[in-house]
Write an enzyme that holds these catalytic residues in place. Structure first.
Site, PDB file in Angstrom:
ATOM      1  CB  ALA A  66      22.352  79.928  50.277  1.00  0.00           C
ATOM      2  N   GLY A 111      23.338  78.950  55.318  1.00  0.00           N
ATOM      3  CA  GLY A 111      24.206  80.115  55.133  1.00  0.00           C
ATOM      4  C   GLY A 111      23.970  81.195  56.177  1.00  0.00           C
ATOM      5  CD  GLU A 114      27.630  77.816  55.699  1.00  0.00           C
ATOM      6  OE1 GLU A 114      26.745  78.161  54.888  1.00  0.00           O
ATOM      7  OE2 GLU A 114      28.591  77.103  55.397  1.00  0.00           O
ATOM      8  CD  GLU A 134      23.807  74.091  54.952  1.00  0.00           C
ATOM      9  OE1 GLU A 134      23.573  73.408  55.979  1.00  0.00           O
ATOM     10  OE2 GLU A 134      24.247  75.251  54.992  1.00  0.00           O
TER      11      GLU A 134
HETATM   12  N1  DAK Z   1      15.807  80.526  50.220  1.00  0.00           N
HETATM   13  C1  DAK Z   1      14.816  81.085  49.496  1.00  0.00           C
HETATM   14  N2  DAK Z   1      13.600  81.368  49.992  1.00  0.00           N
HETATM   15  C2  DAK Z   1      13.367  81.055  51.285  1.00  0.00           C
HETATM   16  C3  DAK Z   1      14.354  80.462  52.117  1.00  0.00           C
HETATM   17  C4  DAK Z   1      15.639  80.205  51.521  1.00  0.00           C
HETATM   18  N3  DAK Z   1      16.640  79.666  52.216  1.00  0.00           N
HETATM   19  N4  DAK Z   1      13.831  80.271  53.340  1.00  0.00           N
HETATM   20  C5  DAK Z   1      12.552  80.724  53.274  1.00  0.00           C
HETATM   21  N5  DAK Z   1      12.287  81.207  52.046  1.00  0.00           N
HETATM   22  C6  DAK Z   1      11.041  81.800  51.557  1.00  0.00           C
HETATM   23  C7  DAK Z   1       9.951  80.735  51.375  1.00  0.00           C
HETATM   24  O1  DAK Z   1      10.096  80.104  50.118  1.00  0.00           O
HETATM   25  C8  DAK Z   1       8.713  81.605  51.428  1.00  0.00           C
HETATM   26  O2  DAK Z   1       8.592  82.300  50.217  1.00  0.00           O
HETATM   27  P1  DAK Z   1       7.134  82.450  49.457  1.00  0.00           P
HETATM   28  O3  DAK Z   1       6.678  81.057  49.236  1.00  0.00           O
HETATM   29  O4  DAK Z   1       6.295  83.195  50.463  1.00  0.00           O
HETATM   30  O5  DAK Z   1       7.437  83.223  48.214  1.00  0.00           O
HETATM   31  C9  DAK Z   1       9.073  82.641  52.490  1.00  0.00           C
HETATM   32  O6  DAK Z   1      10.505  82.667  52.537  1.00  0.00           O
HETATM   33  C10 DAK Z   1       8.556  82.287  53.875  1.00  0.00           C
HETATM   34  O7  DAK Z   1       9.033  80.989  54.193  1.00  0.00           O
HETATM   35  P2  DAK Z   1       8.044  79.802  54.666  1.00  0.00           P
HETATM   36  O8  DAK Z   1       6.674  79.994  54.109  1.00  0.00           O
HETATM   37  O9  DAK Z   1       8.727  78.521  54.376  1.00  0.00           O
HETATM   38  O10 DAK Z   1       7.989  80.070  56.242  1.00  0.00           O
HETATM   39  P3  DAK Z   1       7.711  78.996  57.398  1.00  0.00           P
HETATM   40  O11 DAK Z   1       7.526  79.807  58.637  1.00  0.00           O
HETATM   41  O12 DAK Z   1       6.646  78.042  56.987  1.00  0.00           O
HETATM   42  O13 DAK Z   1       9.076  78.162  57.528  1.00  0.00           O
HETATM   43  C11 DAK Z   1      11.477  77.877  57.639  1.00  0.00           C
HETATM   44  C12 DAK Z   1      10.254  78.790  57.950  1.00  0.00           C
HETATM   45  C13 DAK Z   1      12.754  78.694  57.939  1.00  0.00           C
HETATM   46  C14 DAK Z   1      11.436  76.642  58.531  1.00  0.00           C
HETATM   47  C15 DAK Z   1      11.416  77.456  56.157  1.00  0.00           C
HETATM   48  O14 DAK Z   1      11.242  78.631  55.362  1.00  0.00           O
HETATM   49  C16 DAK Z   1      12.654  76.765  55.697  1.00  0.00           C
HETATM   50  O15 DAK Z   1      12.870  75.602  55.982  1.00  0.00           O
HETATM   51  N6  DAK Z   1      13.475  77.485  54.910  1.00  0.00           N
HETATM   52  C17 DAK Z   1      14.657  76.902  54.314  1.00  0.00           C
HETATM   53  C18 DAK Z   1      15.755  76.784  55.336  1.00  0.00           C
HETATM   54  C19 DAK Z   1      16.983  76.126  54.746  1.00  0.00           C
HETATM   55  O16 DAK Z   1      16.947  75.002  54.268  1.00  0.00           O
HETATM   56  N7  DAK Z   1      18.071  76.886  54.792  1.00  0.00           N
HETATM   57  C20 DAK Z   1      19.302  76.388  54.237  1.00  0.00           C
HETATM   58  C21 DAK Z   1      19.386  76.844  52.825  1.00  0.00           C
HETATM   59  S1  DAK Z   1      20.734  76.035  52.019  1.00  0.00           S
HETATM   60  C22 DAK Z   1      27.235  76.856  48.677  1.00  0.00           C
HETATM   61  C23 DAK Z   1      27.433  77.696  49.689  1.00  0.00           C
HETATM   62  C24 DAK Z   1      26.489  77.831  50.669  1.00  0.00           C
HETATM   63  C25 DAK Z   1      25.326  77.106  50.618  1.00  0.00           C
HETATM   64  C26 DAK Z   1      25.137  76.277  49.585  1.00  0.00           C
HETATM   65  C27 DAK Z   1      26.065  76.143  48.616  1.00  0.00           C
HETATM   66  N8  DAK Z   1      28.199  76.709  47.608  1.00  0.00           N
HETATM   67  C28 DAK Z   1      29.540  76.408  48.042  1.00  0.00           C
HETATM   68  C29 DAK Z   1      27.793  76.777  46.274  1.00  0.00           C
HETATM   69  C30 DAK Z   1      24.338  77.305  51.629  1.00  0.00           C
HETATM   70  C31 DAK Z   1      23.196  76.634  51.519  1.00  0.00           C
HETATM   71  C32 DAK Z   1      22.048  76.985  52.344  1.00  0.00           C
HETATM   72  O17 DAK Z   1      22.037  77.893  53.131  1.00  0.00           O
END
Ligand code: DAK
Length: 260
Positions: A66, A111, A114, A134
């Protein structure tokens, strides 16, 4: 609002949907969730579409989760809407009457995993990494991840992935039953399209019966599931495709299915 964040392409009965936000690793913001929901509704209703492939743009990510930036600014009311939209999309995919294959071309996190788990089959590139990070954000999976991971890979794997937040590589994901196959990244598209073409050529009503029996039947107890299976089985005796499939076998020729 930007351009449609979901690309759509049709080839011989296979609709390929591509989440197209590569600069954000295809993260799911509300616009993207809505576009995916619309795209899957349209695929369900289009009789030309026999199978769907879902993937992400670029070589790095399927979907990195997400959109954290968007979530960070949500109010509780908006958070609820966000959650309902995501859950509706996942359920729509899971209940689609046509097979959906996730082509996992890179990170499938949060997400993103998921989303992949809501698909019926998953083929991963050997470079893919899958996880539910998460907890690192002070959250838990909210698009059905705890439940689908538990059902797909079992309690031990679901607890490990969700409690540690640590991603697994594609080979470990295969061992856990999280993906169906792992292929070299260079072969991912060809292998996925080969599988999708096979699904698109199969008897659509039979595939729908399988999906109903396994997806819905799997949500009830064994007795109700067996009853449901026999009802689905019986229904197919009313189809032309069942007569065609069995007759073609007896005639030693390839069947021609017409979705009737
Ligand atoms: N959201 C927004 N932007 C993201 C992103 C994300 N999940 N993942 C990556 N990006 C963006 C980065 O901010 C960066 O943007 P700029 O800074 O260039 O503007 C760009 O994509 C490239 O990412 P990185 O520079 O970080 O790239 P790396 O190769 O260094 O790292 C990585 C890749 C995948 C390891 C890293 O980007 C990372 O850790 N990303 C986050 C992964 C993550 O935590 N995913 C889970 C998200 S939480 C809900 C329902 C569902 C959910 C929540 C609530 N409700 C019931 C309300 C679901 C939650 C999730 O999915």
């Amino acid at each position: 609002m930007t351009a449609n964040p979901v690309l759509s392409r049709d080839t011989d009965g296979v609709r390929t949907l591509t989440v197209d936000r590569p600069d954000k690793l295809n993260a799911l913001n509300r616009q993207t969730l809505q576009a995916l929901d619309d795209a899957f509704a349209s695929a369900a209703n289009d009789p030309q579409v026999r199978a769907v492939v879902l993937t992400g743009s670029g070589a790095k990510a399927f979907v990195a989760g997400a959109d954290i930036a968007e979530m960070n600014a949500l109010t509780a009311i908006e958070g609820r809407e966000f959650s309902l939209l995501g859950q509706r999309l996942m359920r729509r995919i899971e209940r689609l009457p046509k097979p959906v294959v996730a082509m996992v071309n890179g990170y499938a996190l949060g997400g993103g995993l998921e989303l992949a788990m809501a698909c019926h089959l998953r083929i991963a590139a050997d470079s893919a990494r899958l996880g539910q990070p998460e907890v690192n954000l002070g959250l838990i999976p909210g698009f059905g991840g705890t439940q689908r991971l538990l059902r797909l890979a079992g309690r031990a794997a679901a607890l490990e992935l969700c409690l540690t937040g640590a991603p697994v590589d594609a080979v470990r994901a295969l061992q856990l039953g999280l993906v169906n196959r792992v292929v070299p990244a260079a072969d991912l598209e060809a292998e996925t399209m080969k599988l999708a073409a096979q699904l698109a050529a199969a008897a659509p009503l039979a595939l729908r019966g399988v999906l109903d029996a396994i997806v819905l039947g799997g949500e009830c107890g064994l007795e109700e599931g067996l009853q449901f299976e026999s009802a689905q089985f019986a229904l197919l005796f009313a189809s032309e495709d069942m007569r065609e499939g069995t007759t073609a076998f007896l005639d030693k020729r390839k069947p021609q299915f017409h979705n009737r």
